[in-house]
Design an enzyme around this catalytic site. Structure first.
Site, PDB file in Angstrom:
ATOM      1  N   CYS A 100       0.798  -1.231   0.000  1.00  0.00           N
ATOM      2  CA  CYS A 100       0.000   0.000   0.000  1.00  0.00           C
ATOM      3  C   CYS A 100       0.835   1.288   0.000  1.00  0.00           C
ATOM      4  O   CYS A 100       1.369   1.659  -1.025  1.00  0.00           O
ATOM      5  CB  CYS A 100      -0.991  -0.043   1.150  1.00  0.00           C
ATOM      6  SG  CYS A 100      -2.452   0.960   0.821  1.00  0.00           S
ATOM      7  N   HIS A 197      -3.522  -5.788   2.368  1.00  0.00           N
ATOM      8  CA  HIS A 197      -3.220  -5.952   3.794  1.00  0.00           C
ATOM      9  C   HIS A 197      -3.835  -7.280   4.222  1.00  0.00           C
ATOM     10  O   HIS A 197      -4.239  -8.086   3.414  1.00  0.00           O
ATOM     11  CB  HIS A 197      -3.873  -4.823   4.610  1.00  0.00           C
ATOM     12  CG  HIS A 197      -3.468  -3.462   4.192  1.00  0.00           C
ATOM     13  ND1 HIS A 197      -2.277  -2.904   4.548  1.00  0.00           N
ATOM     14  CD2 HIS A 197      -4.115  -2.516   3.467  1.00  0.00           C
ATOM     15  CE1 HIS A 197      -2.209  -1.672   4.060  1.00  0.00           C
ATOM     16  NE2 HIS A 197      -3.310  -1.417   3.404  1.00  0.00           N
TER      17      HIS A 197
HETATM   18  N1  GLN Z   1      -2.568   6.813   1.681  1.00  0.00           N
HETATM   19  C1  GLN Z   1      -2.624   5.835   0.698  1.00  0.00           C
HETATM   20  C2  GLN Z   1      -3.987   5.676   0.010  1.00  0.00           C
HETATM   21  O1  GLN Z   1      -5.039   5.790   0.633  1.00  0.00           O
HETATM   22  C3  GLN Z   1      -2.146   4.536   1.295  1.00  0.00           C
HETATM   23  C4  GLN Z   1      -3.137   3.882   2.208  1.00  0.00           C
HETATM   24  C5  GLN Z   1      -2.640   2.614   2.821  1.00  0.00           C
HETATM   25  O2  GLN Z   1      -1.435   2.391   2.966  1.00  0.00           O
HETATM   26  N2  GLN Z   1      -3.572   1.787   3.284  1.00  0.00           N
HETATM   27  O3  GLN Z   1      -4.003   5.447  -1.165  1.00  0.00           O
END
Ligand code: GLN
Length: 245
Positions: A100, A197
């Protein structure tokens, strides 16, 4: 056998920015690698690297997690200082898994929904733009190398792939890199980026074994797996898949 432990080869796993980039249990990826590497007969050593910390002299594997845009802002400048070193390790075949927020920063750039641009290190040929909608929920992929992969996504960044990265897989359920392309994640050499995740690795041991196998081959020239995927993991995967988005 190695001289380091007398019986087992050491495997150095760098946990990149665990303080700022660790949401939805991404630390579980480090734990899963540690356990599984030990089950395959290695002596894993985890080195946590936060902004300002030195990278260890020997690196077999690098793992990084996700975070809010603010967390990404805190690590981006530090990551830029390490760009050449990490790019050289990637070019040399070092396996890496970035989830992510760090997936986005391992690409060329992340432009947030407010228009701020965070430069990435370009290990993966991807770029990301923040959108107004979040992509949230359980996700299932069909991948050529690892079979069915399952996880959980929550991001508003829309990622697009260039020709230098292949997708990790085709989206069977969920959004993936963006709502329209039908693919998820990116792969260049032995570097994998993904939005999944969950944590990803405890549910998907095939990816752990790939990362450990490539690390072992790079260090020792060979990898002989010692454990299979157990019944508990198989059952956990089935129940995770059945849960609605
Ligand atoms: N801030 C980023 C997004 O929302 C990454 C989010 C995350 O790592 N879950 O795209």
């Amino acid at each position: 056998m190695s001289a380091e432990t007398g019986t087992q080869h050491e495997l150095v796993i760098v946990s990149l920015y665990p303080r700022d980039m660790n949401i939805y249990g991404d630390r579980g990826n480090v734990l899963a690698l540690e356990r599984r590497a030990a089950a395959h007969g290695f002596a894993p050593r985890v080195v946590e690297v936060n902004p300002g910390d030195p990278l260890p002299d020997t690196i077999d594997l690098i793992v990084g997690g996700g975070g809010q845009d603010s967390g990404q802002g805190r690590v981006a400048a530090d990551l830029a200082l390490r760009a050449d070193e990490i790019r050289a390790l990637a070019a040399d075949g070092t396996p890496m898994l970035m989830i992510c927020g760090l997936y986005q920063l391992f690409g060329h750039r992340f432009v947030t929904h407010t228009g701020d641009e965070l430069a990435g290190i370009g290990v993966l040929d991807v770029e990301t733009r923040g959108g107004s909608e979040r992509m949230i929920g359980n996700i299932v992929l069909d991948t050529p190398e690892f079979g069915e992969i399952i996880g959980y996504e929550n991001h508003s960044g829309n990622t697009t792939l260039g020709s230098g990265s292949a997708p990790l897989g085709r989206v069977v359920q969920g959004a993936g890199n963006n709502p329209t392309d039908g693919v998820e994640g990116a792969r260049t050499a032995n570097v994998i980026g993904s939005y999944l995740h969950g944590s990803l690795l405890p549910k998907n041991p095939a990816i752990s074994d790939f990362l450990i196998g490539e690390a072992a081959r790079r260090r020792t020239g060979a990898f002989e797996p010692r454990v299979e995927v157990g019944e508990t993991v198989r059952r956990a995967r089935e129940s995770a898949k059945r849960r609605p988005r």
